[in-house]
Design an enzyme around this catalytic site. Structure first.
Site, PDB file in Angstrom:
ATOM      1  N   ASP A  19      13.683  -5.566  -9.449  1.00 46.87           N
ATOM      2  CA  ASP A  19      13.636  -4.784 -10.560  1.00 46.87           C
ATOM      3  C   ASP A  19      13.478  -3.366 -10.317  1.00 46.87           C
ATOM      4  OD1 ASP A  19      13.426  -4.572 -13.404  1.00 46.87           O
ATOM      5  OD2 ASP A  19      11.563  -4.800 -13.579  1.00 46.87           O
ATOM      6  N   ASN A  67      20.470 -11.464 -18.901  1.00 41.81           N
ATOM      7  CA  ASN A  67      21.359 -10.185 -18.575  1.00 41.81           C
ATOM      8  C   ASN A  67      22.726 -10.077 -19.098  1.00 41.81           C
ATOM      9  OD1 ASN A  67      19.812  -9.528 -15.111  1.00 41.81           O
ATOM     10  ND2 ASN A  67      19.155  -8.823 -17.074  1.00 41.81           N
TER      11      ASN A  67
END
Length: 245
Positions: A19, A67
């Site tokens: 991330d 996502n």
């Protein structure tokens, strides 16, 4: 140094939520999507370090089920970067005899990407130095539901009795059932959640969180985490006294 640590305390399986790519791009005034490109480049030294110190499985979260909700342009860029990542990883896989695997819902991916993934898996299937797993279109809840669906189909077909279903049986059908359970789960980027990643496989994983954005995450920081891992007492439901004896 980690290489001197008791071999029995070394993690077999490390999973990483990579991330911080977008924030890295913004902090460094990079062009749109360049943070993801830098993140792609950060993977190579981590794979190399894991191979050198004897980690058997490294699983990285490249693209989650959630996502798909991102802006179409960003999704398209991420899909392109995944293709590039596979192309760039193949020489390394073949040079160092690393098996490359993918987990996730492939039905949502393009035919081209699915073909590329299957080809990479076939060409590296016999390698044994370590395994690199890339999670694409993956979610832990999808994983468990998919495993349950497979069991339900067997019950419906008369191939399995309902009373035979337990956690061990379900565990045979989740992704990576043939690999060791996750020992270390790492998230970069300063967030403190596991974001639907390897929920079943990480049931007893040691959790590590760092403020470091993924493009800046280096082998040196991973080495510190692994040393910390070796100092933790993993009880798996038992008492400290039971573990000590």
């Amino acid at each position: 140094m980690f290489k001197e640590t008791n071999i029995y305390l070394k993690p077999k399986h490390i999973a990483i939520i990579m991330d911080g790519n977008n924030r890295y791009g913004k902090q460094n005034a990079l062009g749109k999507g360049e943070g993801h490109s830098k993140g792609k480049d950060a993977l190579d030294p981590i794979v190399e370090y894991c191979r050198e110190v004897g980690i058997k499985v490294l699983t990285v979260f490249a693209f989650s089920s959630e996502n798909w909700q991102r802006p179409p342009a960003e999704v398209a860029l991420l899909m392109q970067l995944l293709k590039l990542t596979i192309d760039e990883q193949m020489p390394r896989m073949q040079k160092h005899h690393i098996k490359l695997r993918f987990i996730g819902d492939r039905s949502l991916l393009s035919d081209e990407l699915r073909t590329q993934m299957a080809d990479a898996e076939a060409k590296t299937a016999h390698y044994e130095s370590m395994t690199l797993v890339i999670a694409i279109s993956y979610g832990g809840q999808w994983d468990i539901a998919h495993a349950a669906q497979q069991l339900a189909e067997q019950v419906q077909a008369g191939q399995l009795r309902l009373e035979d279903i337990n956690k061990e049986k379900l565990g045979e059908y989740v992704q990576l059932a043939d690999e060791p359970a996750v020992d270390m789960l790492i998230r970069t980027g300063g967030e403190y959640r596991i974001s639907n990643f390897l929920l079943w496989q990480s049931a007893y994983a040691e959790l590590f969180f760092t403020q470091t954005l993924w493009p800046n995450f280096a082998a040196e920081e991973l080495a510190v985490m692994i040393k910390d891992f070796a100092q933790r007492q993993r009880r798996f439901g038992k008492t400290s006294e039971q573990i000590q004896t």
